[in-house]
Structure formats: structure tokens, C-alpha cells
Design an enzyme around this catalytic site. Structure first.
Site, PDB file in Angstrom:
ATOM      1  CE  LYS A  88      -2.192  -1.290   3.675  1.00  0.00           C
ATOM      2  NZ  LYS A  88      -1.763  -2.648   3.839  1.00  0.00           N
ATOM      3  CG  ASP A 133       0.148   3.609   6.945  1.00  0.00           C
ATOM      4  OD1 ASP A 133      -0.815   2.781   6.292  1.00  0.00           O
ATOM      5  OD2 ASP A 133       1.131   3.072   7.131  1.00  0.00           O
ATOM      6  NE  ARG A 241       6.097  -4.233   5.500  1.00  0.00           N
ATOM      7  CZ  ARG A 241       5.112  -3.335   5.847  1.00  0.00           C
ATOM      8  NH1 ARG A 241       4.405  -3.642   6.859  1.00  0.00           N
ATOM      9  NH2 ARG A 241       4.492  -2.547   5.111  1.00  0.00           N
TER      10      ARG A 241
END
Length: 371
Positions: A88, A133, A241
Site C-alpha cells: 500500500k 497510512d 515485505r
């Protein structure tokens, strides 16, 4: 690094349009070593063409950005939802890069008052991309101010208090808001409806993670066999990640042991040392399953009791371990509590008693419901 206006405001990072190697959000930067921050930034894709996976969202977003460039206007506001680590933040940085616009980074928890948001919005330049975020954690007053800013590019600044208070309208330059959330259900409808494009990111397949790892290995100048890539990808929980983090840990292990080419045995030995098993479970995951099986005969057991058994907070067990265990079919959530599914017994190499799962499905009273 070029700083845009308002870069000194608390809780935000500002990146100029020319800065194409962005730093991670401030919360991550404080905890990471400088070398790790540089690696994290270097491994992030810079364009949509470099971005691996999420094909549906990537194509839709490419169309939105291309149309905005043709019109010569800022892109519509974008909402990205999905579990952590799927890209994102990276997509927000790519949007700014594709639109050749500066990027401002902040987060919902950092905006606790309407004045915090007003300070950020009033310092935006035309066409700038504002990335928020965890937008679902923004305070309600700030959230209500954001409605008008997104729709009319205007905010009302309240001066004074009580009967003498005056609202002064402040015009804002056109900008693009990119919101990211791991819990889209917590976003109120009026806020969600103001985003022109909404994309939900899914977990990656092993094949897609192998592509991510191949790109990262090339940038890190690492040599891996195809089986080595597959071994790391299979333990990465469907998350780029995590895949990149495990790749760096395998790199460290190979460097210390003087290994030039990483194969299956090297990757397996390295990840075993870091307590990441063949299915991607870490120490906490296995502790939860072992407690369920060995201490509670497979359950059902309440969340608080299970957390005490593994020495963790209930929130940690619920938000860190459970989502992956449930998705993998290893743990079940029933009205009476958590249970170990048949796959959990198999994974631990144990034989499941015939009544282990059936016991959790017995009729229950309302007083027995586990929160």
C-alpha cells in the site's frame, strides 16, 4: 532530499517530486538501522511496471493515472485496503512518481485534532499527493474536516470560542489523497464514498513472491537457485515485505558461512535458525498451536486464557498470530473459543483425538460465548 512546504510539521514526511528513493514512514524509520532503511527503500518498485503482483489493482490504477495525466489534472483520491506488507505504501509512492508530484506522508494516529490536519492541508502544493497510512485511526473531528477537503478542496478554520467563534474558509489547491487501511470496515461510509478509486490488495501466491525475490536478489547482487527462491517464497506468508526480510536474513547467513550461491539447503538452514518453519510459522504461531494442542487438548479455549498460556497479550495473539493461522486452516474460532484444526495436529506431527474438533461444536449457552 528536496523538502516541500510544511515538511517541518509533526507526524509527516515530505518528499519532493524529484526524490525517487523515498524513506519509509517515520514510525518505521525510528526503529530501523540506517542500512536496513536504505535497503527497504531500494527494494521498493518505483513504477507500476516494476510492481509485481496485484494485477487487477495495478491495471485499474494505471488507467486512473493515465486518464488524469491526459486531462492535466490531479488524480482522483485513492483508497488502498488489505493486510500489512502487501504494497500500500509502495503504491502511494508510485502514484506520486507517475504523476510527477511531491509526496507528503503522514498517518491516522498522528492526526488527533482537526488542527493537525488543517496544518497539513494548508501547506500542500498543487497536485501534491498526501498519503495517510492507517487512515481509519484518524480522530473523528479531523475525519469530518477531511470530507470537505476531499470534495470541495476547502476547509473551514474556526477562530475563537463559544458564541464569538467564526469560521474562516480556506481554499486548498487540488491534491490527491491516498489512504491506506488494514481494516476497511472501520472506515465510515461518508469517508469511503469520497474516494474515486478503491483497491483491495490480496495475499501473493508463491509464484508471485518468487518474482519479487528475483527482483530483490538482483538489486542485492545475490545468487540463488530456483529452488532457493521457492524455499524462501514458501515461507513468506504471502507477503512481499516478509519475503524481502527473509531474503536479507538468508543473505546474512550465507555471508557468514562463506556461501556464494544460495540453494534450498542454505535457505532452509538459515530460516530454521531464525525459527521460520517450512509453512512460514514463527515462534509465536507455533507457541499458540502447541499450547492449544498440548495444554488444552485442541480446545476450545478462550483468547485470554490462550494468551496467558503463551506469555503474550491477548491483542498480540489476536492480531499477529491468529489471522495467518486461521487463513492456513490451522486454527478455528468458535463461539466457545479457539480450537486447533486437524491441519494443526498434522503440522506438529501429532495424532488428533477423535473428539478434539467435535467438542468445540457442541451446543452452547450465551454465557459461554468467547469474545
Amino acid at each position: 532530499m528536496e523538502q516541500a512546504q510544511g515538511a517541518g510539521l509533526p507526524g509527516q514526511i515530505s518528499l519532493g517530486a524529484a526524490a525517487r528513493t523515498p524513506a519509509p514512514p517515520s514510525g518505521l524509520a525510528a526503529a530501523a538501522e540506517p542500512e536496513e532503511r536504505e535497503l527497504e527503500a531500494a527494494l521498493r518498485p518505483k513504477t507500476l511496471d516494476d510492481f509485481v503482483g496485484q494485477e487487477r489493482v495495478r491495471k485499474q490504477l494505471a488507467l486512473v493515472l493515465a486518464a488524469s495525466r491526459i486531462r492535466g489534472r490531479s488524480a482522483d483520491h485513492v483508497l488502498m485496503s488489505g493486510p500489512p506488507g502487501l504494497g500500500k505504501t509502495t503504491l502511494a509512492m508510485i502514484i506520486a512518481s507517475e504523476m510527477n508530484a511531491p509526496l507528503r506522508i503522514s498517518s491516522g494516529p498522528a492526526i488527533q485534532h482537526a488542527g493537525d490536519l488543517a496544518a497539513i492541508l494548508s501547506s500542500l502544493t498543487e497536485g501534491e499527493v498526501l498519503f495517510l497510512d492507517e487512515i481509519h485511526r484518524m480522530s473523528r473531528p479531523a475525519e469530518e474536516m477531511l470530507y470537505m477537503a476531499m470534495e470541495d478542496f476547502r476547509v473551514d478554520i474556526i477562530v475563537g470560542k463559544g458564541a464569538g467563534a467564526t469560521a474562516i474558509p480556506l481554499e486548498l489547491p487540488p491534491f490527491t489523497l491516498v489512504g491506506a487501511t488494514t481494516r476497511a470496515g472501520l472506515l465510515p461510509g461518508p469517508l469511503r464514498d469520497r474516494f474515486g478509486f478503491t483497491g483491495h490488495l490480496e495475499f501473493y501466491s508463491v509464484a508471485e513472491l518468487e518474482l519479487v525475490l528475483r527482483r530483490s536478489a538482483g538489486m542485492l547482487d545475490l545468487k540463488l537457485t530456483s529452488a532457493g527462491f521457492a524455499e524462501i517464497a514458501g515461507r513468506s506468508r504471502g507477503t512481499p515485505r516478509i519475503a524481502n526480510r527473509l531474503l536479507r536474513r538468508v543473505r546474512d547467513w550465507a555471508l557468514v558461512h562463506g556461501i556464494e550461491t544460495i540453494d534450498t539447503s542454505t535457505a532452509s538452514a538459515a530460516l530454521d535458525m531464525y525459527e521460520v518453519d517450512a509453512r512460514g510459522l514463527d515462534r509465536l504461531d507455533r507457541s499458540v498451536l502447541e499450547a492449544l494442542v498440548n495444554k488444552f487438548n485442541g480446545g476450545p479455549v478462550g483468547l485470554s486464557t490462550l494468551a496467558i498460556a503463551v506469555g503474550e497479550e491477548p491483542e498480540t495473539v489476536e492480531t499477529v498470530a491468529e489471522p495467518f493461522l486461521v487463513r492456513e486452516g490451522l486454527l478455528g474460532r468458535t463461539p466457545r473459543g479457539r480450537i486447533a484444526m486437524p491441519a494443526a495436529w498434522d503440522h506438529l506431527g501429532l495424532r488428533m483425538p477423535g473428539n478434539a474438533v467435535a467438542a468445540a461444536m457442541l451446543p452452547f449457552d450465551e454465557d459461554d460465548i468467547d469474545d
